[in-house]
Design a protein around this motif. Sequence first.
Motif, PDB file in Angstrom:
ATOM      1  N   HIS A 100       0.818  -1.211   0.000  1.00 58.80           N
ATOM      2  CA  HIS A 100       0.000   0.000   0.000  1.00 58.80           C
ATOM      3  C   HIS A 100       0.856   1.267   0.000  1.00 58.80           C
ATOM      4  CE1 HIS A 100      -2.786   3.080   1.547  1.00 58.80           C
ATOM      5  NE2 HIS A 100      -3.644   2.422   0.778  1.00 58.80           N
ATOM      6  N   GLN A 101       1.954   1.266   0.721  1.00 56.28           N
ATOM      7  CA  GLN A 101       2.755   2.484   0.873  1.00 56.28           C
ATOM      8  C   GLN A 101       3.748   2.701  -0.261  1.00 56.28           C
ATOM      9  OE1 GLN A 101       2.435   4.932   3.234  1.00 56.28           O
ATOM     10  NE2 GLN A 101       0.546   3.806   3.635  1.00 56.28           N
ATOM     11  N   PHE A 102       4.299   1.636  -0.811  1.00 56.93           N
ATOM     12  CA  PHE A 102       5.397   1.803  -1.761  1.00 56.93           C
ATOM     13  C   PHE A 102       5.069   1.424  -3.202  1.00 56.93           C
ATOM     14  CE2 PHE A 102       7.544   1.329   2.371  1.00 56.93           C
ATOM     15  CZ  PHE A 102       8.165   2.562   2.394  1.00 56.93           C
ATOM     16  N   ALA A 103       3.942   0.842  -3.443  1.00 57.94           N
ATOM     17  CA  ALA A 103       3.570   0.505  -4.818  1.00 57.94           C
ATOM     18  C   ALA A 103       2.630   1.577  -5.352  1.00 57.94           C
ATOM     19  CB  ALA A 103       2.927  -0.868  -4.874  1.00 57.94           C
ATOM     20  N   THR A 104       3.107   2.814  -5.313  1.00 58.07           N
ATOM     21  CA  THR A 104       2.236   3.943  -5.678  1.00 58.07           C
ATOM     22  C   THR A 104       2.013   4.053  -7.184  1.00 58.07           C
ATOM     23  OG1 THR A 104       4.171   5.385  -5.677  1.00 58.07           O
ATOM     24  CG2 THR A 104       2.867   5.285  -3.641  1.00 58.07           C
ATOM     25  N   GLU A 105       2.845   3.375  -7.970  1.00 57.91           N
ATOM     26  CA  GLU A 105       2.686   3.490  -9.417  1.00 57.91           C
ATOM     27  C   GLU A 105       1.815   2.385 -10.001  1.00 57.91           C
ATOM     28  OE1 GLU A 105       6.437   3.953 -11.291  1.00 57.91           O
ATOM     29  OE2 GLU A 105       7.054   5.559  -9.949  1.00 57.91           O
ATOM     30  N   LEU A 106       1.380   1.460  -9.160  1.00 56.75           N
ATOM     31  CA  LEU A 106       0.503   0.401  -9.653  1.00 56.75           C
ATOM     32  C   LEU A 106      -0.924   0.918  -9.718  1.00 56.75           C
ATOM     33  CD1 LEU A 106       1.686  -2.862  -7.875  1.00 56.75           C
ATOM     34  CD2 LEU A 106       2.025  -2.181 -10.236  1.00 56.75           C
ATOM     35  N   ASP A 107      -1.571   0.651 -10.828  1.00 61.69           N
ATOM     36  CA  ASP A 107      -2.972   1.052 -11.010  1.00 61.69           C
ATOM     37  C   ASP A 107      -3.788  -0.146 -11.461  1.00 61.69           C
ATOM     38  OD1 ASP A 107      -2.868   3.777 -10.335  1.00 61.69           O
ATOM     39  OD2 ASP A 107      -1.941   4.236 -12.281  1.00 61.69           O
ATOM     40  N   PRO A 108      -5.045  -0.222 -11.188  1.00 65.43           N
ATOM     41  CA  PRO A 108      -5.848   0.765 -10.474  1.00 65.43           C
ATOM     42  C   PRO A 108      -5.572   0.724  -8.968  1.00 65.43           C
ATOM     43  CG  PRO A 108      -7.214  -1.072 -11.157  1.00 65.43           C
ATOM     44  CD  PRO A 108      -5.843  -1.319 -11.709  1.00 65.43           C
ATOM     45  N   ARG A 109      -5.600   1.876  -8.383  1.00 68.28           N
ATOM     46  CA  ARG A 109      -5.250   2.006  -6.969  1.00 68.28           C
ATOM     47  C   ARG A 109      -6.226   1.253  -6.075  1.00 68.28           C
ATOM     48  NH1 ARG A 109      -0.785   2.158  -4.493  1.00 68.28           N
ATOM     49  NH2 ARG A 109      -1.033   2.972  -2.419  1.00 68.28           N
ATOM     50  N   LEU A 110      -7.482   1.177  -6.495  1.00 68.47           N
ATOM     51  CA  LEU A 110      -8.484   0.461  -5.694  1.00 68.47           C
ATOM     52  C   LEU A 110      -8.104  -1.007  -5.538  1.00 68.47           C
ATOM     53  CD1 LEU A 110     -11.192   0.381  -4.229  1.00 68.47           C
ATOM     54  CD2 LEU A 110     -12.270  -0.133  -6.432  1.00 68.47           C
ATOM     55  N   VAL A 111      -7.581  -1.607  -6.604  1.00 70.71           N
ATOM     56  CA  VAL A 111      -7.178  -3.023  -6.526  1.00 70.71           C
ATOM     57  C   VAL A 111      -6.012  -3.180  -5.557  1.00 70.71           C
ATOM     58  CG1 VAL A 111      -6.253  -4.977  -7.836  1.00 70.71           C
ATOM     59  CG2 VAL A 111      -8.013  -3.523  -8.846  1.00 70.71           C
ATOM     60  N   VAL A 112      -5.075  -2.249  -5.594  1.00 73.81           N
ATOM     61  CA  VAL A 112      -3.932  -2.307  -4.674  1.00 73.81           C
ATOM     62  C   VAL A 112      -4.410  -2.168  -3.237  1.00 73.81           C
ATOM     63  CG1 VAL A 112      -1.786  -1.150  -3.994  1.00 73.81           C
ATOM     64  CG2 VAL A 112      -2.320  -1.461  -6.412  1.00 73.81           C
ATOM     65  N   THR A 113      -5.347  -1.261  -3.008  1.00 71.98           N
ATOM     66  CA  THR A 113      -5.872  -1.062  -1.655  1.00 71.98           C
ATOM     67  C   THR A 113      -6.625  -2.298  -1.183  1.00 71.98           C
ATOM     68  OG1 THR A 113      -6.041   1.309  -2.024  1.00 71.98           O
ATOM     69  CG2 THR A 113      -7.362   0.388  -0.235  1.00 71.98           C
ATOM     70  N   VAL A 114      -7.432  -2.885  -2.046  1.00 73.44           N
ATOM     71  CA  VAL A 114      -8.173  -4.099  -1.676  1.00 73.44           C
ATOM     72  C   VAL A 114      -7.206  -5.240  -1.381  1.00 73.44           C
ATOM     73  CG1 VAL A 114      -9.720  -5.886  -2.575  1.00 73.44           C
ATOM     74  CG2 VAL A 114     -10.293  -3.481  -2.869  1.00 73.44           C
ATOM     75  N   LEU A 115      -6.177  -5.378  -2.193  1.00 74.41           N
ATOM     76  CA  LEU A 115      -5.184  -6.429  -1.977  1.00 74.41           C
ATOM     77  C   LEU A 115      -4.433  -6.210  -0.658  1.00 74.41           C
ATOM     78  CD1 LEU A 115      -4.188  -8.923  -3.475  1.00 74.41           C
ATOM     79  CD2 LEU A 115      -2.422  -7.505  -4.518  1.00 74.41           C
ATOM     80  N   SER A 116      -4.053  -4.988  -0.377  1.00 78.23           N
ATOM     81  CA  SER A 116      -3.354  -4.670   0.867  1.00 78.23           C
ATOM     82  C   SER A 116      -4.239  -4.933   2.079  1.00 78.23           C
ATOM     83  CB  SER A 116      -2.917  -3.204   0.873  1.00 78.23           C
ATOM     84  OG  SER A 116      -2.078  -2.943  -0.203  1.00 78.23           O
ATOM     85  N   THR A 117      -5.473  -4.509   1.992  1.00 81.78           N
ATOM     86  CA  THR A 117      -6.412  -4.745   3.086  1.00 81.78           C
ATOM     87  C   THR A 117      -6.659  -6.228   3.272  1.00 81.78           C
ATOM     88  OG1 THR A 117      -7.465  -2.635   2.588  1.00 81.78           O
ATOM     89  CG2 THR A 117      -8.700  -4.154   3.975  1.00 81.78           C
TER      90      THR A 117
END
Length: 117
Positions: A43-60
Motif C-alpha cells: 500500500h505504501q510503496f507501490a504507488t505506481e501500480l494502477d488501479p489504486r483500488l485493486v492495490v488497496t483491496v489487496l493490501s487490506t
Amino acid sequence: MRDPKWRDEGEEPDYRFTLANERTFLAWIRTALALLAGGVLLHQFATELDPRLVVTVLSTGLGVVAAVLSVVSYTRWRANEIAIRNGRPLPFSWVLPALAAVCLLTSAVLVVLLLVA
C-alpha cells in the motif's frame, strides 16, 4: 493467570513435543506478520501500480488474512496440544490449503498489475 481446563486432560507431554508445537505456533505468527508487512509495503510503496483500488483491496486483504491467521495459529496450537496430551493423531488443518490459495491469488493479481503497468 489460571491454567485452562484442557491442560488437566491426558498426560503431560514430552517437552520436545510441546516445544515443537510452540515453534510451529511461532512460525504461523511470523507468517502472519510477513503478510501484514507485505500489505503495508504494497500500500505504501507501490504507488505506481494502477488501479489504486485493486492495490488497496489487496493490501487490506493481506491485513485481514494476517489477523485471521493469528487467531487460527492459536486455535491450531491449542488443538495440537490437546491431541498430544491425549495421545490422539493431530487434527487436520484447513489453514495450509487456504494460505496457499491466498498466496496464489495475491501473486496472480500482482503479476497482472505489473504486466499492465
